[in-house]
Each structure stands twice: as C-alpha cells, then as structure tokens.
Design a protein around this motif. Structure first.
Motif, PDB file in Angstrom:
ATOM      1  N   GLN A 100       0.865  -1.175   0.000  1.00  0.00           N
ATOM      2  CA  GLN A 100       0.000   0.000   0.000  1.00  0.00           C
ATOM      3  C   GLN A 100       0.903   1.227   0.000  1.00  0.00           C
ATOM      4  OE1 GLN A 100      -2.927  -0.145   3.140  1.00  0.00           O
ATOM      5  NE2 GLN A 100      -4.047  -1.788   2.151  1.00  0.00           N
ATOM      6  N   HIS A 101       0.289   2.382  -0.246  1.00  0.00           N
ATOM      7  CA  HIS A 101       1.080   3.603  -0.388  1.00  0.00           C
ATOM      8  C   HIS A 101       0.260   4.830  -0.017  1.00  0.00           C
ATOM      9  CE1 HIS A 101      -1.004   5.128  -3.994  1.00  0.00           C
ATOM     10  NE2 HIS A 101      -1.242   3.857  -4.212  1.00  0.00           N
ATOM     11  N   GLN A 102       0.974   5.947   0.038  1.00  0.00           N
ATOM     12  CA  GLN A 102       0.340   7.257   0.209  1.00  0.00           C
ATOM     13  C   GLN A 102       0.887   8.231  -0.829  1.00  0.00           C
ATOM     14  OE1 GLN A 102      -0.915   8.562   4.276  1.00  0.00           O
ATOM     15  NE2 GLN A 102       1.001   7.525   4.826  1.00  0.00           N
ATOM     16  N   GLY A 104      -0.506   9.254  -3.785  1.00  0.00           N
ATOM     17  CA  GLY A 104      -1.462   9.840  -4.717  1.00  0.00           C
ATOM     18  C   GLY A 104      -1.596   9.050  -5.999  1.00  0.00           C
ATOM     19  N   PRO A 109      -4.732   3.457  -7.245  1.00  0.00           N
ATOM     20  CA  PRO A 109      -5.595   4.025  -6.199  1.00  0.00           C
ATOM     21  C   PRO A 109      -6.213   2.973  -5.287  1.00  0.00           C
ATOM     22  CG  PRO A 109      -6.630   4.225  -8.354  1.00  0.00           C
ATOM     23  CD  PRO A 109      -5.235   3.732  -8.586  1.00  0.00           C
ATOM     24  N   GLN A 111      -4.741   0.686  -3.953  1.00  0.00           N
ATOM     25  CA  GLN A 111      -3.734   0.282  -2.977  1.00  0.00           C
ATOM     26  C   GLN A 111      -3.305   1.441  -2.073  1.00  0.00           C
ATOM     27  OE1 GLN A 111      -1.663  -2.450  -6.141  1.00  0.00           O
ATOM     28  NE2 GLN A 111      -0.848  -2.910  -4.112  1.00  0.00           N
ATOM     29  N   ARG A 112      -4.156   2.443  -1.994  1.00  0.00           N
ATOM     30  CA  ARG A 112      -3.904   3.536  -1.050  1.00  0.00           C
ATOM     31  C   ARG A 112      -3.959   2.976   0.359  1.00  0.00           C
ATOM     32  NH1 ARG A 112      -2.464   8.515  -1.689  1.00  0.00           N
ATOM     33  NH2 ARG A 112      -3.894   9.268  -0.143  1.00  0.00           N
ATOM     34  N   ASP A 114      -4.793   1.744   3.716  1.00  0.00           N
ATOM     35  CA  ASP A 114      -6.049   1.413   4.381  1.00  0.00           C
ATOM     36  C   ASP A 114      -5.688   0.414   5.477  1.00  0.00           C
ATOM     37  OD1 ASP A 114      -8.275  -0.259   5.112  1.00  0.00           O
ATOM     38  OD2 ASP A 114      -9.354   0.440   3.346  1.00  0.00           O
TER      39      ASP A 114
END
Length: 136
Positions: A100-102, A104, A109, A111-112, A114
């Motif tokens: 996951q990532h932050q 943008g 999306p 895999q934002r 959570d």
C-alpha cells in the motif's frame, strides 16, 4: 502523511500480536525537514519490540524498492510492503506479496493506505506461515 502511516503501522502491531510479524521502518531524507534527528524522534510513533528502525542519509533504499512496485522516477517512500517469511533477496529488491502507499496518483488508487485492508493481508500472510510451520 508519514505520521498517519506511522499510526496505521502502530495500530497494526497492536492488533496483531503474532511473534512472527516483524516491521522494518526506513527513514530517508525525502522532505526538506527530514534528517536523522527528526527520524529518531519519529521512532516514538512506532514502538514495539518487533520493529527495527533505520535511518539513511540518502534515498538509495527508496530507489532500490521503486522497481519492485512499478514506481518510476522517484524513490519508494510512504509505502508499506508485505513480504512472506523466507523471501529470498538477490541484487534487486523482490516484488512484495502486497503493498500500500500514500503517493497519490503515482501508484494504483486501490492500494492507497487502508489500515483494515493492510491488517487483513498481514494476517493472511501470517496464517500461511503458521500452516507451513505446522506441516513441517
């Protein structure tokens, strides 16, 4: 963003008590305010005996992981990578089992970051490890 991610990781560690779960946190100078002193202070955001923190003066670690998550032209930062136990590392970082990532729009999306989804995937990996250990 990093503080939010740190809170998610801390909650994950709180909820998942499995001794096989390990977290390795790498702090790099991505933003102007990132330095060793700030990184040492930030380690208080993720406190657990299963966590190992690292500081690097360069962005080399982030660049090492970028290809493994198809991130182009920048280091991987503010990413959360899950690897199964026993994963073999060679000259390049292996593709994570899940991430996951932050970041943008630069990564998928869906895999934002959570926390619930990250916890579910972490528990799934730990269950696989447990079944493997029981079959030995």
């Amino acid at each position: 963003m990093c503080q939010f991610g740190a809170r998610v990781v801390q909650q994950l560690l709180y909820e998942i008590e499995d001794e096989n779960f390990r977290a390795y946190v790498v702090w790099e100078p991505i933003l102007r305010t990132d330095n060793r002193e700030a990184a040492v202070k930030a380690t208080a955001l993720i406190e657990d005996p299963r966590v190992t923190h690292y500081w690097t003066d360069s962005r080399d670690v982030g660049h090492l992981f970028s290809p493994s998550i198809a991130l182009e032209n920048e280091p991987a930062w503010d990413v959360y990578l899950l690897y199964p136990a026993g994963n073999r590392w060679q000259a390049e970082a292996p593709k994570p089992d899940y991430f996951q990532h932050q970041l943008g729009g630069r990564l998928p999306p869906d895999q934002r970051l959570d926390g619930d989804a990250l916890a579910d995937r972490t528990e799934t990996l730990l269950e696989k490890l447990s079944r493997l250990e029981m079959s030995r």
